[in-house]
Design an enzyme around this catalytic site. Structure first.
Site, PDB file in Angstrom:
ATOM      1  N   VAL A 103       0.854  -3.935   3.642  1.00 33.31           N
ATOM      2  CA  VAL A 103       0.804  -5.277   4.223  1.00 33.31           C
ATOM      3  C   VAL A 103       2.059  -6.107   3.936  1.00 33.31           C
ATOM      4  O   VAL A 103       2.175  -7.238   4.405  1.00 33.31           O
ATOM      5  CB  VAL A 103      -0.464  -6.062   3.809  1.00 33.31           C
ATOM      6  N   LYS A 135       0.349   3.256  -2.979  1.00 37.18           N
ATOM      7  CA  LYS A 135      -0.824   4.121  -3.164  1.00 37.18           C
ATOM      8  C   LYS A 135      -0.418   5.589  -3.136  1.00 37.18           C
ATOM      9  O   LYS A 135      -1.058   6.447  -3.746  1.00 37.18           O
ATOM     10  CB  LYS A 135      -1.869   3.829  -2.083  1.00 37.18           C
ATOM     11  N   SER A 139       0.797  -1.230   0.000  1.00 46.06           N
ATOM     12  CA  SER A 139       0.000   0.000   0.000  1.00 46.06           C
ATOM     13  C   SER A 139       0.828   1.278   0.000  1.00 46.06           C
ATOM     14  O   SER A 139       0.265   2.351  -0.251  1.00 46.06           O
ATOM     15  CB  SER A 139      -0.937   0.028   1.207  1.00 46.06           C
ATOM     16  N   TYR A 166      -2.885  -1.613 -10.453  1.00 45.58           N
ATOM     17  CA  TYR A 166      -2.907  -1.513  -8.985  1.00 45.58           C
ATOM     18  C   TYR A 166      -1.992  -2.572  -8.356  1.00 45.58           C
ATOM     19  O   TYR A 166      -1.176  -2.268  -7.478  1.00 45.58           O
ATOM     20  CB  TYR A 166      -4.355  -1.670  -8.499  1.00 45.58           C
ATOM     21  N   TYR A 169      -4.881   3.110   7.641  1.00 51.57           N
ATOM     22  CA  TYR A 169      -6.161   2.407   7.659  1.00 51.57           C
ATOM     23  C   TYR A 169      -7.001   2.869   8.854  1.00 51.57           C
ATOM     24  O   TYR A 169      -7.021   4.059   9.186  1.00 51.57           O
ATOM     25  CB  TYR A 169      -5.954   0.888   7.723  1.00 51.57           C
TER      26      TYR A 169
HETATM   27  N1  GLU Z   1      -2.118  -5.400  -2.377  1.00 51.38           N
HETATM   28  C1  GLU Z   1      -2.791  -5.276  -1.122  1.00 51.38           C
HETATM   29  C2  GLU Z   1      -4.274  -5.456  -1.310  1.00 51.38           C
HETATM   30  O1  GLU Z   1      -4.768  -5.013  -2.304  1.00 51.38           O
HETATM   31  C3  GLU Z   1      -2.480  -3.952  -0.525  1.00 51.38           C
HETATM   32  C4  GLU Z   1      -3.068  -3.793   0.830  1.00 51.38           C
HETATM   33  C5  GLU Z   1      -2.209  -3.054   1.787  1.00 51.38           C
HETATM   34  O2  GLU Z   1      -0.982  -3.038   1.711  1.00 51.38           O
HETATM   35  O3  GLU Z   1      -2.823  -2.462   2.671  1.00 51.38           O
HETATM   36  O4  GLU Z   1      -4.948  -6.033  -0.524  1.00 51.38           O
END
Ligand code: GLU
Length: 313
Positions: free
Chosen positions: A266, A73, A70, A196, A248
């Site tokens: 994650v 992002k 993430s 993504y 989060y």
């Molecule tokens: N590739 C992970 C997902 O889409 C990223 C989630 C994360 O790192 O919070 O679930």
């Protein structure tokens, strides 16, 4: 408390934090909902700092590449903020903390396909949809952005991780299709998810990530090459979003414990920004129930206390 500009003391503190990390190795578990991530040895730890002069300090496995997940992002959002108008972005995704798990679908239905922010999965998928529809050769652009920000031409996608995510795409696909049903997501779902997942599968070390995000501590200017990554007001907006939404549904607790803008993934990485001073990246794969690195969080707490950095007062 020590001056962050004292290199010897700073290195000693990082070494101390890395030496303490194994005491948390029993806590939490690696992300196993992505099979390729479940194979990562759970008990590693790395840390790196890049200050606003571009000096880098690291300890433990600070030079070892991990799956940034993430944290990507933020890179996607930076590309969008650099190249697109504000309305192109913020009419389709919000800027509020979600208070929900990173991959939750509940709020998305209630709020008619408009994700709360770009750092939960739905919001990140939506930003990816915008990038796919507006930017040519976007996979290349994304990888180049990561390489340029970090000053490392060897950064690459881990194809195995990207494939593993695509093979287990059901939840992210359901978020994407729900947004499509509401008319917010416009592209082909698999094309959007492919970008993504490739972003999530970027393999970078703590040193890479700390260098890549040092511009956020430096009013939008990369300390590596002096280039303007974001205009100062956009840089401030991005830091504000990282503070309120970056971890989060544990963003409030992170602000309480660490008090810095940050983003976790994650893969076990967390990047945190000390405005005006430095960016910090920690990595350790075992996660708490929110999806945040257990040893990474502890290390950041210890580090900010040791450095005495407290931008919130
Ligand atoms: N590739 C992970 C997902 O889409 C990223 C989630 C994360 O790192 O919070 O679930």
């Amino acid at each position: 408390m020590l001056s962050p500009l004292d290199p010897i003391a700073l290195q000693r503190l990082l070494d101390q934090v890395a030496a303490d990390a194994p005491s948390h190795f029993g806590e939490g578990k690696v992300a196993d909902y992505i099979p390729a991530l479940a194979e990562v040895p759970p008990d590693g730890f790395g840390i790196a700092i890049c200050d606003v002069q571009g000096n880098v300090y690291s300890a433990g496995d600070g030079g070892k590449a991990f799956s940034i997940q993430s944290i990507s992002k933020v890179i996607n959002l930076v590309i969008a903020m650099q190249r697109l108008e504000e309305d192109d972005i913020w009419t389709r995704v919000g800027r509020e903390p979600s208070g929900q798990a990173f991959n939750s679908i509940v709020q998305l239905e209630v709020e008619k396909g408009v994700p709360r922010n770009p750092f939960i999965n739905a919001g990140a998928v939506l930003i990816t949809d915008i990038l796919v529809s507006r930017i040519m050769s976007i996979h290349w652009v994304l990888r180049e952005q990561a390489r340029r920000l970090a000053g490392n031409p060897d950064i690459n996608f881990d194809a195995r991780v990207a494939r593993s995510e695509m093979d287990h795409k059901a939840r992210n696909a359901s978020l994407a299709y729900l947004m499509k049903a509401y008319g917010n997501l416009q592209g082909n779902v698999d094309e959007v998810l492919d970008l993504y997942f490739h972003g999530c599968a970027l393999a970078m070390s703590c040193v890479d990530v700390a260098r890549a995000f040092a511009f956020l501590a430096n009013r939008g200017v990369s300390p590596l090459d002096g280039s303007v990554v974001l205009a100062p007001h956009k840089n401030r907006q991005l830091n504000a979003l990282l503070l309120t939404c970056g971890l989060y549904d544990a963003a409030g607790d992170f602000a309480w414990r660490v008090g810095l803008p940050g983003k976790s993934g994650v893969g076990g990485g967390i990047v945190a920004i000390v405005p005006g001073q430095m960016s910090i990246c920690v990595w350790s794969p075992r996660l708490d129930t929110y999806g945040n690195s257990v040893a990474g969080l502890r290390a950041l707490e210890t580090l900010v206390n040791g450095l005495g950095v407290a931008p919130l007062g």
